[in-house]
Design an enzyme around this catalytic site. Sequence first.
Site, short mmCIF file in Angstrom:
data_model
loop_
_atom_site.label_atom_id
_atom_site.label_comp_id
_atom_site.label_asym_id
_atom_site.label_seq_id
_atom_site.Cartn_x
_atom_site.Cartn_y
_atom_site.Cartn_z
N THR A 87 1.15 -1.57 -0.19
CA THR A 87 0.14 -0.06 0.03
C THR A 87 0.54 1.24 0.15
OG1 THR A 87 -0.18 0.08 2.51
CG2 THR A 87 -1.70 -1.00 1.24
N HIS A 126 -50.90 0.00 -22.01
CA HIS A 126 -50.32 -2.06 -21.65
C HIS A 126 -50.48 -2.42 -23.43
CE1 HIS A 126 -55.50 -1.47 -21.44
NE2 HIS A 126 -54.57 -1.37 -22.58
#
Length: 454
Positions: free
Chosen positions: A86, A350
């Site tokens: 790191t 629809h």
Amino acid sequence: MQATPRPLALIVLAAGAGTRMNSDLPKPLHTLGSAPLVAHTIAAGASLEPARLVVITGHGADEVEAVLQDIAPEAVTARQTPQLGTGHAVLQAAAALEGFEGDAMVLYGDSPFFTSETLQAMRIARAAHDVVMLGFRPADPGRYGRLVMDGDTLRKIVEFKDATPEEREITFCNSGVLCADAATLMTLLAQLTNDNAAGEYYLTDVPELAGNAGLTATAIACDEAETIGINSRAELVRAEAQFQSQRRAALIEAGVTMQAPDSVHFALDTHIGRDAVIEPYVVFGADVTVESGAQIRAFSHLEGCHISAGAIVGPYARLRPGAEIGNNAKVGNFVEVKAADIAEGAKVNHLSYIGDATVGERANIGAGTVTCNYDGVMKHRTDIGADAFIGSDTMLVAPVTVGAGAMTASGSTITEDVPDGALALGRAKQVNKPGLATKLRARLKAIKDAKSKD
């Protein structure tokens, strides 16, 4: 008078191989809430209004950097090759921060839960100390690195395997997040050694180096839930559950009604206004905004769309990228909308597909309507005017325009523009043949019986 905060550079570590993910995809690009893990980290840091954003890439760098161009085009990338810990990763940001006068904060591309409040608290603590680490007190400290404090001073961070019995009794553990003056941090990182079993350069050595240099280091605490890192598929599953739980709670607190919150799935960038109603089993993909008072009914899937105030979507609706649903418009069951504007008060109730289209105010789209927008090579547009009425089972072959107040007859195939106020009929004339159905059935039955005897 409150002092103006120093400029801030975010350094996001996204270079790890993520071998435990067992995946060809780089770990920072695995998704949480429909967004890459690294996007969560960048979003948390963005609340601090950083002057610079540096992302350290390594494993799968080309893929990670390509995604960063989309989600954070302002980011500068630096590659860590090879990956040597790191501390070594953060040191790769030195060139990108050359001449930068301000603080640097180190975050992790696989730790998506740090809050803006916690990160802001680190900045405040930084005003009184040279180095600030973020710690937490887990229910089970296990093998976490320990923060060795002396009052308000952080003396060092000791890894569990190197800790004395007394140090292992410490319950204040290291999250890895750090904030310090950028130039000071790079100076300290240059002093790191890799005299350890892994032969790596650890960011955790920075507080002790700071103390040796006559600088002050401290640590503040956050909730354990913020520190969760993701290293495996199982941890990703748990993180998704945590993310969804947090988003649901936040939206309910903000005034959104959810009838079965545990069944609703949100994305990192989902925005929903208060008094909106979300029914069960709704999935929000990326880039969705729902305005106040809108209703999303059950079993709908939304991505890349905007739903205006008072609109009703669903149940069983699919909104794809570019769908714009106007005020009080309705998109009903088994309707798909893509790259289309449904204007105020329009209805697509629809069984329809509306793509690459505009539907004018108060227009009514009958069941089974399809905008035939693709010719196999290119997409074409359909424009439907205000107050138009599209009869059921109409095929609109784009490019085509239906004018304001116009109508199409049910079952029509519309291939030419329809003027304002006109009625378009585009279907074959019906012809009835008396008695032919009875004769046809008898003939077909005879053929079937003959085949059965063979």
